[in-house]
Structures are given as C-alpha cells and as structure tokens.
Design a protein around this motif. Structure first.
Motif, PDB file in Angstrom:
ATOM      1  N   CYS A   1     -18.235 -25.708 -15.268  1.00 54.00           N
ATOM      2  CA  CYS A   1     -18.049 -25.414 -13.841  1.00 54.00           C
ATOM      3  C   CYS A   1     -18.664 -24.063 -13.529  1.00 54.00           C
ATOM      4  O   CYS A   1     -18.416 -23.087 -14.227  1.00 54.00           O
ATOM      5  CB  CYS A   1     -16.562 -25.405 -13.500  1.00 54.00           C
ATOM      6  SG  CYS A   1     -16.231 -24.994 -11.787  1.00 54.00           S
ATOM      7  N   VAL A   2     -19.490 -24.027 -12.486  1.00 52.76           N
ATOM      8  CA  VAL A   2     -20.137 -22.776 -12.123  1.00 52.76           C
ATOM      9  C   VAL A   2     -19.509 -22.156 -10.878  1.00 52.76           C
ATOM     10  O   VAL A   2     -19.952 -21.126 -10.414  1.00 52.76           O
ATOM     11  CB  VAL A   2     -21.656 -22.963 -11.874  1.00 52.76           C
ATOM     12  CG1 VAL A   2     -22.357 -23.252 -13.176  1.00 52.76           C
ATOM     13  CG2 VAL A   2     -21.909 -24.046 -10.870  1.00 52.76           C
ATOM     14  N   GLY A   3     -18.486 -22.795 -10.350  1.00 54.77           N
ATOM     15  CA  GLY A   3     -17.791 -22.225  -9.202  1.00 54.77           C
ATOM     16  C   GLY A   3     -18.578 -22.306  -7.917  1.00 54.77           C
ATOM     17  O   GLY A   3     -18.522 -21.388  -7.105  1.00 54.77           O
ATOM     18  N   CYS A   4     -19.299 -23.387  -7.707  1.00 52.81           N
ATOM     19  CA  CYS A   4     -20.087 -23.501  -6.471  1.00 52.81           C
ATOM     20  C   CYS A   4     -19.213 -23.919  -5.300  1.00 52.81           C
ATOM     21  O   CYS A   4     -19.629 -23.843  -4.150  1.00 52.81           O
ATOM     22  CB  CYS A   4     -21.228 -24.490  -6.653  1.00 52.81           C
ATOM     23  SG  CYS A   4     -20.697 -26.191  -6.819  1.00 52.81           S
ATOM     24  N   ARG A   5     -18.027 -24.393  -5.580  1.00 47.12           N
ATOM     25  CA  ARG A   5     -17.034 -24.767  -4.564  1.00 47.12           C
ATOM     26  C   ARG A   5     -17.494 -25.940  -3.694  1.00 47.12           C
ATOM     27  O   ARG A   5     -16.931 -26.175  -2.639  1.00 47.12           O
ATOM     28  CB  ARG A   5     -16.676 -23.567  -3.680  1.00 47.12           C
ATOM     29  CG  ARG A   5     -15.982 -22.459  -4.462  1.00 47.12           C
ATOM     30  CD  ARG A   5     -15.720 -21.251  -3.595  1.00 47.12           C
ATOM     31  NE  ARG A   5     -14.883 -21.587  -2.484  1.00 47.12           N
ATOM     32  CZ  ARG A   5     -15.050 -21.081  -1.254  1.00 47.12           C
ATOM     33  NH1 ARG A   5     -16.019 -20.236  -1.002  1.00 47.12           N
ATOM     34  NH2 ARG A   5     -14.238 -21.421  -0.284  1.00 47.12           N
TER      35      ARG A   5
ATOM     36  N   PRO B   1     -22.420 -30.601  -9.070  1.00 39.36           N
ATOM     37  CA  PRO B   1     -23.783 -30.592  -9.577  1.00 39.36           C
ATOM     38  C   PRO B   1     -23.837 -30.723 -11.101  1.00 39.36           C
ATOM     39  O   PRO B   1     -24.746 -31.325 -11.641  1.00 39.36           O
ATOM     40  CB  PRO B   1     -24.335 -29.240  -9.128  1.00 39.36           C
ATOM     41  CG  PRO B   1     -23.150 -28.397  -8.883  1.00 39.36           C
ATOM     42  CD  PRO B   1     -22.058 -29.310  -8.445  1.00 39.36           C
ATOM     43  N   ASN B   2     -22.870 -30.141 -11.761  1.00 40.79           N
ATOM     44  CA  ASN B   2     -22.909 -30.090 -13.224  1.00 40.79           C
ATOM     45  C   ASN B   2     -22.098 -31.197 -13.883  1.00 40.79           C
ATOM     46  O   ASN B   2     -21.980 -31.206 -15.089  1.00 40.79           O
ATOM     47  CB  ASN B   2     -22.348 -28.752 -13.691  1.00 40.79           C
ATOM     48  CG  ASN B   2     -23.445 -27.756 -13.934  1.00 40.79           C
ATOM     49  OD1 ASN B   2     -24.597 -28.039 -13.629  1.00 40.79           O
ATOM     50  ND2 ASN B   2     -23.102 -26.621 -14.472  1.00 40.79           N
ATOM     51  N   GLU B   3     -21.522 -32.041 -13.103  1.00 44.79           N
ATOM     52  CA  GLU B   3     -20.552 -33.001 -13.613  1.00 44.79           C
ATOM     53  C   GLU B   3     -19.524 -32.306 -14.504  1.00 44.79           C
ATOM     54  O   GLU B   3     -19.228 -32.755 -15.613  1.00 44.79           O
ATOM     55  CB  GLU B   3     -21.200 -34.179 -14.360  1.00 44.79           C
ATOM     56  CG  GLU B   3     -20.301 -35.415 -14.321  1.00 44.79           C
ATOM     57  CD  GLU B   3     -20.956 -36.660 -14.913  1.00 44.79           C
ATOM     58  OE1 GLU B   3     -21.898 -36.534 -15.697  1.00 44.79           O
ATOM     59  OE2 GLU B   3     -20.495 -37.765 -14.575  1.00 44.79           O
ATOM     60  N   ALA B   4     -19.054 -31.189 -13.991  1.00 49.22           N
ATOM     61  CA  ALA B   4     -17.983 -30.492 -14.700  1.00 49.22           C
ATOM     62  C   ALA B   4     -16.694 -31.291 -14.564  1.00 49.22           C
ATOM     63  O   ALA B   4     -15.760 -31.114 -15.336  1.00 49.22           O
ATOM     64  CB  ALA B   4     -17.784 -29.097 -14.132  1.00 49.22           C
ATOM     65  N   ILE B   5     -16.647 -32.158 -13.560  1.00 47.65           N
ATOM     66  CA  ILE B   5     -15.529 -33.068 -13.407  1.00 47.65           C
ATOM     67  C   ILE B   5     -16.042 -34.441 -13.827  1.00 47.65           C
ATOM     68  O   ILE B   5     -16.902 -35.006 -13.162  1.00 47.65           O
ATOM     69  CB  ILE B   5     -15.048 -33.163 -11.947  1.00 47.65           C
ATOM     70  CG1 ILE B   5     -15.047 -31.791 -11.290  1.00 47.65           C
ATOM     71  CG2 ILE B   5     -13.696 -33.819 -11.858  1.00 47.65           C
ATOM     72  CD1 ILE B   5     -15.067 -31.860  -9.789  1.00 47.65           C
TER      73      ILE B   5
END
Lengths: 394, 413, 312
Positions: C49-53, C194-198
């Motif tokens: 997660c890059v915190g792009c919200r 964007p990162n499929e952090a989820i």
C-alpha cells in the motif's frame, strides 16, 4: 394503618426547584429531537453509550430493584408486616422503569422504531432480552399498580358535566378489573420477580460482549451475577431511602420498625454481592490493576470502599435503629451501585485508540437531572392522589 | 411369483449399474453461492489461458538449465495440475541484454480508464538499472528467449481465480511505485506518471514522448579507491578498492548494488538538492553487511587497519606470486565460483591433473626437452612433483650438471 | 419454616446465577455452520500500500457518500492525525512510521473486518446485522433502531453512527460492496487499488498467499497474519512489517467476542427452562408461605417474632 393519599401542599420551594430542573432538561431534550444526538451529547464513534445509558437506564433499572425485592418479600414469601412498603416500592419501580423506557427512547437514534424489538427478534442479543423483559415488566408493573387505582376510584368516578355519561361504565370497568385482578394478581407478581431477575442480570451481560474494550477490573463473565446481586442488594436500601425521604418531605414519622427490619436484611445481601465481587477479583487476578492508581483504579477503589462502608454500617445495631444512620447507610449503598453502573458502562468502557476519555455534556446531564426531577414530581403527585404510602392518619 | 423376483432383482441391479456407469457424472462445482457470479465468469477463460500458456512454455522448457523444483512444487507436474510455485523473482530471470537492445520509449495505455497513458523511458531506466539488478529488476520470471510481455502472466482483470499473482494493473504499478514513491515522497497519480484524461491528452502524450526521447542518465563516475575513517580504536582506516572489485574480481554492479534505487544516490525529488548525490547514513550493521555478504570476516583487523591498505596483489596478499601464465586467468578459473574465495594449496597437481608423463607437452613452458629427458618421469627432475621449485639434476647426473646452467633441452617456442 | 423459605429463595437465585456464569463458553451454536467453504475475504498487504487513498474515494462513490474530486485525495496532510472510519467514510488510510525504511512509510487501511463470528450480529437487538454465507456482514437500515449496541460490541470499533441527524440516522460500515458484487464486480476499493495491495478472493486462498509472502520475504513481513485467528478469525486479513499493535490494531485473543455473552444468554434461556423453573419455584414458595400465613395471621404475629427468627 392502611395506605392512603397524603394530604400536603403540593407546591413547595423544593418542588419549584425540581420543576426548573425538569424544564431545563426538556429544553435540551427538544434540541436532541431537532438536531440529533450529536448536538446535545458528547457521544461519538468511540463512545456510543454515555450518561443516558449508564445512569438513566442501567442505574435506573438497578435502583428500581426495590420493586421486585419487596414484591418477593411481601407477596411471594408473605412477610405481611412488610406490605406497607410494597406499594411505595412498586410505585418507585413503576416510575423508575417508565423513566428507563423514556431514557431508552431518547437515547436510541431512531426513537420512532422503538417497537421494532417486539417483532424483530434476536435471541443471541443480551440487549434484546433486556429490552423485551423491560417492556413486559413495565406492563406488569402497571398491572400491579391497577388495584391501587381501582381502590382509589371505585364508587368515586365523577367526571364533570360533559362526560357524565361515562361515569357508570368506567366504574363498572374498574370493578371488573378489581375483581379479576385480585384473583390473578399472583401471576403478575411472580412474573415481575422472574422478569426482574432475568433482565437485571442480562443488563450485566450487555457489557460482556465488549471484550477487551472493558477495563479488566470490571470485565468478567460473572458480570450478570454481579449485576443481579447488586440489584438485590440495593433493593431494600432504596426502599429505606425513599421512605425516609418521603417522611422527611411530608413531615411524617418514619416507619422505623419496618425500615430497621429491611436494614437488617440489607447487610447479608450486600455481603454476598461484595464477596462475589472480591472473589471474582482474585480468581481472575485482576487485583493487579487496582495498584496502578489511574482513573479506573480509583473509581474501582471508591466503588468497593463505599459498598464496604455501607456493609459495615448495616451490620451494626445502632445504624439499623436510627433513621438518620439508616438514611446515610442506604445512600451509601445507592451511591455504590450507581457508581458501579457508571463504572461499568462509562469508566470501564475504553476502546483501543480512544483519543479522549468520555465525559458527559451539559445537555446529557441536564436531561438526566430533568428526568430525575420529573420522576420525583410524579412520585409526589401520585402519592398525594393514590393510596400508596401507609401512615398514621392524623 | 418367487421365480420372477429372482430374475427381476438381478436384472434391475444390472440395469442400475449400466446406467450409472454410462451417465457422465457432473464435476463438483467449486463455486459457492455467494461468489458464483464472480468466479464463474473467469473460470472458462482462465482454463483456456492456462492451457495456452503451458503449450508455449513447454517448448522453451527444453532449453532451460533449470531445476524442475524451481518452478514446480510437486514431484510429477502435469498439464492439468502444473503445481507451479509462486514466481521466484530472482532465481528464474534469464534475460541479460545490453542497454542498447531494448526499446527507447514505451507507452503503457492498456488499461487507462481515468488516466491517460504512461510514457515510460525504457532507455533511461535501463541506464539506471545498470546500477541496480539490471534487466531482471523488472523483467523477473523471464525464461531464456525473448523478453515476455507482462500480460503473459499478469491477467488484465481484478476478479480472477488465481489471486496470488498480481493483476496487470498492480504489476505495472508495483514496478514503478516502489522507487518512485521513495524518490518523490508522493503517491499521487497526477504528479509523475499519469495525468487525468482530458481532451488534449493525446497532444500532451506526444509532447511527453518527445521530451523523453534521447534522454539518458548521466554516466556515474566510478570510484577507484574508497577510504573510510572509522571510530574503531585498534584500526581506524578501512580501505575499499572499487576498481579491483569490478576489474580484478569481475563483479557486476548488481552483485553489490542490487537493492539500490534512486534515493541511494539522490536526495528525494521534492528536495532542492535533488540533482546532487548524497551521503547515505547507514547503520553499523548495514555498513558491515556490504563487505560481510561476500567476505568471511572473523577479525576486525582484517579490514580495520592503522594505515591505508595496499591494493590487492596476489604475491603480497597471499604469498603466491602469479607469474606469466596465471596472471592472465580469471580468478574463478582456479578458485571456482564459490564465495568467499577458497584458499588453494600451491601444489601444481592439485589443479593441473595433466602434469604427468605423456600427458604434458613440455614445449609450452618454452623448453623443448631433449629426447632423453622427454622420457624421464616428471619427478625425476621436479622433486616431489613440485613444479614451482627449480628442477634438480642430481637424481641422474653427477654434480657436474645443474639447472639452469645446463638445460635439459632447447629453449624455443 | 418461613425463614427457610426466604433463604431458599435467595439460594436458588444465587444458584441460578452461578449456573449461568459457570456455562461453558464453547457450547454456543454459532454462525459457523452457515458459512461457505469458499467464503470470500480481503488480504491487505500493507507493504504494497502506498497510501494513495484512492480506495477512500472509490468507496464513497460506490456508497453514494459525498466526496471531493479524486485529485484532492493525493493530499497527504490528512496523515498527520490518526483517522477512523466515520459516517462519511467507510474506509480510511492511516500512515505509520517505517523504521526499516523511513522513505517508505507504512499505510494501513481500516474498514470492517467482517468477522467469522461477528459481535455486531450477535449483539444487534433487532437482528439488523446479517452474516452472509459468503462471509460478508451487512446492516439492514429498515430494522435498525439506532441503539448503537453494535458499536459497543464491535472489537474493532468499526460501526459508525450519524450523530448529527435526528431523523433516519444510519449505522455505517463497510459491506464489502455487497451490491457491486451482486453484479459480478469486485469491491470498489479492490478495483481501484493501483498496487492491488488489497487482494480480493477466497479466504482460504488469501491465507495461503499471506503465508507464502511471509515465508518468502521474512525481512519484509513479521510472522503474523492479523485476522487469521483474531476473535475467531476475520474475513479481512492483514500482513505487515511491523507489530500490529504499533499500527493501532487492537491486540485481540482468539476467542470470538460473542462467545461468552451468547453462552450466558443461551444458558439463561435454554428452551425457557430456567425462567419457567424459577417461575414455578416462586409460585410454590408463594403457595406454601400463604398456607402457613393463614394460621399465623390469626396469632397476630408482629415484627418481634420475625426478629427472633432472623437472629436464630
């Protein structure tokens, strides 16, 4: 010596003060219904329950326990000479529970859906049980109170001119009620006791589900038992308290014989409660949290200290025979149980990450005090209309 | 009546058996009611995909110099159940191209919904990746042969059966984000890679492509020697010969710099000093790790000296002087590929197995043995097969002969 | 006789209470049976997660909540203070320091965990919460009375309430985009990330992925899948490189939150046997004492005698 309406001036300076407090509460109440809970209360997503649930509902239910303890004493095990206190206790319980129901109505976000639990059931929910039991119990209390109404009005129904024609049917209805109730009253009395036992304990179950959010000093699986025991313990002191208060207020001689009898029973009941509470403290080894000396630990110490002091006061003969000492001891028990409910619902409840501790807003305090004031006024009015309090006729 | 039953029952049983063997049993549905909608959609396309993938890869398989276990988890992988493990990022990458071979600019606009395409200067990044893990930094899990498209493995959909591999969108973003977020300290999408779609997006895109084309990363000056003053009491000075590690020990940049990224050398982009290179503050542990990952260090004094160290010299440092033949060899030729480098004994035969009579052509030493000498055992001149020492003549000859005054043959090439 | 009876009553009450409290917390018949084997969940990989919200924006859009333009969400100023979901945002991202790499702070998404044994479902007075077989926990606006007991019960402090509305205030929490999924889409936050952090998928798969990632990158992740066993397991799982308590996730045991309270409830109301028994018992006592009383009344006994009995 039979119960009879008290003849006294209704308006006194004290009553005027009460009316002012009540009006103040009503103002904030109005704001709550116009602008929502956020406008009046300090509640937020961290602290969903505050003063109204902790004091108005939880403590209210506990302090109305005099109703079922006295009913058990007077009706179930037939201690006839205590019957004198059954009616005042019943009235307190009735008004207390009305007040509780009203507080719930005020506190829940969608007050107009308050009837939902009647048809939408969730058997797993402790709150559902409390809700249903309180609903039924309030009805039972009103039914239990009906004979007092019939006693007062049978043969005395006198509506003014326009409504003259209903005098007879109302009188007949009252007589019918009186007749049928006198035969079936035992059902309601026992039901009242059972319902009280159930919801007094379930009120404790309520906070069990909060898990880690409850301070370990209070979070215990025997919370329901502790709630029941403390409710039983506060029942008689509450009757003593209000009886003495009524005596002072109406300038009557206190029924010291009955009250000291109740006082003697209070000590063992408080003892059992304290034993359970302190035993639980040691079984769960949560006593280590007492020596932290933060807010919760001080609150816990105060709570225990008050109850212990009251316990020892009730043990001594001197207390039991003196109205003023009885009054102090009873007040201590009431304060102890009140504090216990506040602790359980407000102090102990502290969710992870909570940035600030909850404290009640002026609005919440106003509404609570307003309701209490209304309650006292209603009590005063009812004992002056209906034959509730037994006193020497002068 | 009874007879009839005796016949009927076996007949019915047989009929039943035939029927159940003939009717094809439906495969157990793996889909749960709640997710039916979602998983069903991908089930078919996914299977097809899997098959085509397998067929393509299988032809490449023959060329692989890989252990089966680096891709397959089970003993006997089949086409239906290849039991592939999750991509071992570094182990499998086998693309090694030079920076010139790749495309110059790539525009990534396969999935643009809210944003216009991304202009990616492949050239600039290849320059940068030289200081890092190289091509494999991005082109991970690429077998030998052509560079695979990302979409070969990364599906272009979020709702898919196998979620262990990121989808295409995530794959792209993860490649860029890791460095760029550190570098710019920003995670907004408008700032560096995308811009929101607008009517003039295409024009902007063309402009960007122009801007990026022919951009290169400036060459990095390569240090020869580095010297650190440490606070270690018994030896304050640590010397590091960068040139030796590159030239002499033939290390690739990525061997040491694999985890580096822009912020290793640059201030973050938001800072004013972004153009300048910076000094990195590292913990003691990290500092030591940069040496100890290769060197087996058991004493501090090995690196921490009172004075600056001399450059590496095989004779001085190890006590074995490299002469004409050996100095031309790569280190690995003798020491093997193992790290840390193994110490060898100075016995020639431990490497040169062919130093035996008949096997060895003495001519390559520059001395053609005379006929008589050529038939003698090696150790008759070279005592104990020690070829480092001068040969002795005393085993056959009297004291009148000696080396090198009297040669056992002719000098010649 | 009469004293005995009163004591009996107290004894019974105490015994009943004790019996309630002594109940085994494991006897509860929970929602486990109705849960599907293939129930879904989300794996939140804080390392990706890059915190792009963007998830915050997508969530609001998907739930028809008021929102600013997507571009305004790149503002990182909001990270300065710790935020929680509220009645306008069902999910929020918070930023935490990363000691391993100060340039890459850790971002943690907060939303409903969709517990396997949800406390809110157990607690709700009118049963407005539902645990679906696919793992989702949803809330029914038509039933809710706004008592906020779910907020008391929730171990993760997730349900929120419209405190500023007098009429029709809502309890709000993530519903894993129940309506979106009906039409075959993935949850909005998963879709936009964007990162499929989820990662959205079957819970069993997600657990495998999480374990594999922890195994493969021991320097990136700590050995803990938050939500695997917490309060009996949750549908949303987290992996991170830092102790979860430091990421402001409550440290929880493995016992489901409603376990004890439900066993108490079911103990008290086991087929209504205890209440009915108590009722019958009290009736019996009433009847017995009344019979005794009829004689005693004639003797006009008074408090004194009672005191004797009390003291004996």
């Amino acid at each position: 010596m039979n119960p009879a309406p008290i003849k006294h001036k209704f308006i006194t300076p004290g009553v005027i003060i009460l009316i002012v407090i009540a009006l103040n509460g009503l103002v904030f109440l109005g704001l709550r219904f116009i602008y929502g809970l956020g406008a009046v209360t300090n509640l937020d997503n961290y602290t969903p329950w505050g003063l109204w649930i902790g004091v108005d509902v939880a403590a209210g239910v506990a302090l109305a326990a005099g109703g079922f303890t006295s009913a058990a004493l007077g009706h179930v095990i037939h201690r006839e000479h205590y019957k004198a206190i059954v009616r005042p206790a019943l009235l307190t319980a009735m008004l207390g529970y009305t007040f509780v129901a009203f507080a719930v109505f005020v506190d829940i976000g969608r007050f107009y859906y308050i009837w939902h639990p009647l048809i939408m059931w969730n058997g797993n929910s402790a709150l559902f049980e409390v809700g249903i039991c309180v609903m039924i119990y309030v009805s039972v209390l009103y039914i239990e109170f009906l004979p007092i109404v019939t006693e007062r009005f049978i043969g005395k129904v006198k509506f003014p001119n326009l409504f003259k024609f209903i005098n007879k049917p109302v009188d007949r209805l009252l007589r019918f009620l009186d007749k049928s109730l006198s035969k079936t009253m035992f059902i309601f009395i026992i039901a009242g006791v059972v319902l009280s036992t159930l919801h007094q304990s379930s009120l404790g179950t309520l906070m069990v589900i909060a898990g880690h959010k409850m301070h370990p000093l209070w979070q215990t699986p025997i919370l329901p038992l502790l709630f029941l025991l403390s409710a039983v313990a506060v029942g008689f002191p509450m009757i003593i308290f209000e009886s003495l208060l009524a005596s002072f207020s109406f300038k009557m001689k206190p029924e010291i014989k009955i009250l000291s009898g109740l006082g003697k029973m209070a000590a063992p009941l408080i003892g059992v409660y304290l034993a359970a509470k302190i035993g639980d403290l040691f079984i769960r080894e949560s006593f280590k949290y007492i020596v932290i000396f933060d807010v919760p630990s001080w609150m816990f110490i105060t709570e225990i200290a008050i109850m212990t002091r009251a316990f020892f006061m009730f043990l001594s003969k001197k207390t039991v025979n003196s109205p003023s000492r009885l009054f102090i001891a009873s007040s201590l028990v009431i304060a102890g149980v009140l504090l216990n409910r506040i602790n359980n619902f407000i102090i102990a409840y502290n969710p992870f990450n909570n940035p600030a501790m909850y404290y009640p807003s002026i609005g919440e305090i106003s509404v609570t005090f307003g309701c209490i004031a209304l309650l006292v006024i209603a009590y005063r009015a009812i004992v002056m209309i209906f034959p509730v309090i037994s006193h020497e006729q002068t | 009546m009874k007879k009839g039953l005796f016949i009927l029952i076996p007949l019915l049983l047989m009929g039943y058996l035939i029927v159940i063997t003939l009717i094809p049993r439906p495969k157990p549905q793996m889909v749960d009611a709640g997710n039916k909608i979602l998983y069903n959609q991908n089930l078919e396309s996914n299977n097809r995909d899997q098959e085509s993938k397998n067929q393509n890869v299988s032809s490449d398989h023959i060329k692989q110099s890989l252990n089966c276990k680096s891709c397959h988890a089970c003993e006997y992988p089949t086409k239906e159940d290849p039991c592939l493990i999750e991509c071992p990022r570094q182990d499998l990458a086998l693309v090694f191209n030079t920076t010139k071979e790749g495309p110059e600019v790539v525009v990534i606009d396969e999935m643009s919904e809210n944003y216009s395409g991304v202009v990616f200067s492949h050239k600039l990044h290849t320059h940068m990746s030289e200081m890092s893990a190289g091509c494999t930094d991005c082109h991970h899990y690429n077998t030998t042969g052509p560079v695979l498209k990302c979409s070969k493995c990364h599906e272009n959909t979020r709702s898919r059966e196998d979620v262990s591999v990121p989808d295409l969108k995530a794959a792209y973003h993860r490649q860029c984000m890791k460095c760029h977020v550190q570098w710019s300290r920003e995670n907004g999408c408008n700032t560096q890679c995308h811009s929101r779609k607008s009517p003039d997006s295409d024009v902007k895109l063309q402009q960007l492509i122009k801007e990026v084309t022919n951009k290169t990363h400036p060459l990095r000056p390569e240090p020869t020697k580095m010297r650190w003053e440490t606070n270690y009491e018994k030896g304050k000075i640590v010397t590091f010969f960068h040139d030796e590690h590159v030239q002499l020990f033939k290390l690739k940049c990525a061997d040491c710099h694999s985890n580096d990224n822009c912020t290793k050398c640059h201030e973050s982009k938001t800072s004013k000093d972004f153009g300048k290179t910076i000094q990195i503050k590292k913990s003691e542990e990290e500092h030591h790790k940069s040496c100890s990952s290769c060197h087996n260090i058991n004493s501090c004094q090995k690196c921490h000296k009172e004075s600056e160290m001399m450059p590496f010299n095989h004779g001085r440092s190890t006590g074995w002087n490299l002469k004409a033949y050996h100095s031309k060899l790569a280190c690995t030729k003798c020491h093997g590929n193992t790290v840390p480098i193994k110490k060898l004994d100075n016995n020639c035969t431990s490497c040169h197995k062919n130093f035996t009579l008949g096997q060895f052509d003495h001519k390559i030493t520059g001395l053609v043995l005379s006929e008589g000498h050529a038939e003698a055992e090696c150790n008759s001149c070279h005592v104990n097969n020690n070829f480092a020492k001068n040969p002795e003549c005393s085993s056959c000859h009297d004291k009148d002969k000696s080396y090198p005054a009297d040669l056992p043959g002719k000098r010649g090439k | 006789m009469k004293n005995l009876n009163r004591r009996n009553f107290l004894k019974t009450a105490a015994a009943a209470g004790l019996a309630i409290s002594a109940l085994d917390s494991k006897t509860v018949k929970g929602a486990d049976k109705t849960l599907s084997e293939d129930r879904i969940g989300m794996l939140i990989d804080t390392a990706n997660c890059v915190g792009c919200r963007h998830c915050e924006w997508a969530c609001r859009v998907a739930h028809n909540l008021p929102t600013n333009d997507l571009d305004t969400y790149s503002n990182t100023e909001v990270f300065k203070e710790y935020r929680r979901p509220d009645s306008h945002s069902l999910t929020v991202i918070n930023e935490f320091e990363n000691e391993k790499n100060p340039l890459l702070p850790i971002h943690v998404k907060t939303q409903c965990m969709h517990c396997e044994r949800p406390a809110c479902v157990s607690a709700c007075i009118v049963g407005a919460f539902t645990k679906h077989p696919d793992g989702t926990v949803t809330w029914d606006t038509d039933k809710c009375i706004g008592c906020r007991y779910c907020m008391v019960a929730c171990q993760f402090q997730i349900p929120t309430f419209d405190y500023d509305k007098a009429i029709d205030p809502q309890i709000r929490k993530c519903d894993l985009c129940f309506d979106r999924r009906k039409s075959g889409k993935v949850p909005a936050c998963v879709d936009i990330c964007p990162n499929e952090a989820i990662i959205y998928g079957k819970r069993s798969d997600l657990l495998k992925i999480a374990k594999d990632r922890i195994k493969r990158k021991p320097d990136v992740y700590i050995k803990h899948i938050y939500g695997e066993y917490e309060v009996g397991g949750t549908s949303v799982l987290y992996i991170a490189g830092k102790n979860f308590t430091e990421l402001k996730m409550p440290p929880l045991g493995t016992n489901p939150a409603p376990g004890i309270s439900e066993s108490i409830q079911h103990g008290v109301f086991a087929y209504f046997v205890p209440p009915v028994t108590l009722y019958a018992l009290l009736g019996l006592i009433m009847w017995i004492t009344k019979r005794g009383k009829v004689d005693e009344l004639k003797e006009n006994n008074d408090i004194q005698e009672d005191e004797k009995g009390e003291n004996s």
